[in-house]
Design an enzyme around this catalytic site. Structure first.
Site, PDB file in Angstrom:
ATOM      1  N   GLY A 131       0.913  -1.098  -0.043  1.00  0.00           N
ATOM      2  CA  GLY A 131      -0.007  -0.052  -0.004  1.00  0.00           C
ATOM      3  C   GLY A 131       0.859   1.280   0.010  1.00  0.00           C
ATOM      4  N   GLY A 153       4.862  -6.261  10.904  1.00  0.00           N
ATOM      5  CA  GLY A 153       5.359  -7.032  11.860  1.00  0.00           C
ATOM      6  C   GLY A 153       4.281  -8.138  12.417  1.00  0.00           C
ATOM      7  N   GLU A 191       1.576 -13.380   2.531  1.00  0.00           N
ATOM      8  CA  GLU A 191       0.607 -13.258   1.436  1.00  0.00           C
ATOM      9  C   GLU A 191       1.192 -13.950   0.372  1.00  0.00           C
ATOM     10  OE1 GLU A 191      -2.341  -9.408   1.598  1.00  0.00           O
ATOM     11  OE2 GLU A 191      -0.925  -9.588  -0.051  1.00  0.00           O
TER      12      GLU A 191
END
Length: 283
Positions: free
Chosen positions: A23, A55, A89
């Site tokens: 982002g 984190g 991810e």
């Protein structure tokens, strides 16, 4: 046992595409435009707008969203590797990709693919922030970055001479094509269709620049759908045709005359096959 290709055809997914991105680099720029383009083409896309602090571990809901997606677009940027959230991810995405049922596509935004592959330059600097905190995970992240960077994708700076709008168009077209292939599973219960299609093909005269209209009639009550024109009006039928052909869900038809003009203006010059079901009125 069903093959992996048939399993993806039969499985129902909540999202067509899962977007993984930093982002900090791309949320309000490239990813924002890419998401809008995918959405305009009716491609259901998951874009996480609420990131946990750096984190923090990736949460269960996000992992489930990755599981619930058909395809993955990974937007690599300068700060992508600085986020353990993004890297976890990526691990999950590559796990799904490696099963051979779903596919991931890398997009390199303001970084070179070799920098992601070798973790050098800004990517290497971003990854270095984890060396003291997440040493046990860094090896897995390095391997995932390497494998993802070797996949077929787009280097935005070298696609369409660096024109981002054209690069996004290329990405959307490829994703649309991939999803179209996935969704074109043929029902094995349709016995005898091959012979009937052989009889129909000469009538279509595919390749000619003229208009061909073919009528196929059959017994009523055999399970065909209810005619949409009677239920919703002709303008809604026109609207659906325009949206499907032009891949633009923003098209609105407020009247039949407007719909006629839109179809004349927007569809001229295009080669399309339109199937109208339950037609029993010339209108």
């Amino acid at each position: 046992m069903a093959s992996s290709s048939s399993s993806i055809h039969n499985k129902s997914y909540l999202y067509d595409v899962f977007l993984s991105f930093s982002g900090e680099d791309t949320r309000k720029t490239f990813v924002d435009h890419l998401f809008a383009a995918l959405d305009q083409h009716g491609i259901r896309t998951f874009k996480d707008d609420e990131r946990l602090e750096k984190g923090k571990k990736i949460n269960f809901e996000l992992l489930q969203s990755i599981e619930d997606s058909r395809l993955y677009i990974i937007v690599f940027s300068k700060h992508y590797a600085s986020s353990s959230w993004c890297l976890n991810e990526l691990l999950k995405i590559m796990e799904c990709h490696n099963k051979g049922e779903r596919f991931a596509f890398p997009v390199f935004y303001d970084v070179d693919p070799s920098e992601v592959r070798k973790q050098t330059g800004p990517v290497g600097e971003a990854l270095a922030v984890h060396m003291n905190k997440n040493k046990s995970e860094v090896g897995k992240w390095r391997e995932a970055l390497k494998k993802a960077s070797n996949l077929s994708g787009w280097d935005v700076r070298k696609t369409s001479n660096g024109h981002e709008a054209k690069a996004i168009k290329s990405i959307v077209e490829r994703v649309s094509l991939e999803l179209r292939y996935i969704k074109m599973g043929v029902d094995d219960n349709l016995v005898g269709m091959e012979r009937r299609m052989q009889d129909l093909n000469p009538c279509l005269e595919i390749g000619t620049k003229d208009v061909r209209m073919i009528g196929i009639k059959g017994m009523g009550g055999a399970g065909k759908t209810t005619e949409r024109a009677f239920k919703f009006g002709l303008e809604k039928l026109q609207e659906q045709v325009l949206r499907d052909v032009l891949k633009d869900n923003g098209i609105i038809v407020s009247g039949v005359h407007e719909g006629e003009n839109l179809m004349k203006n927007r569809l001229c010059g295009k080669e399309v096959l339109i199937v109208l079901d339950d037609v029993d009125d010339i209108d």
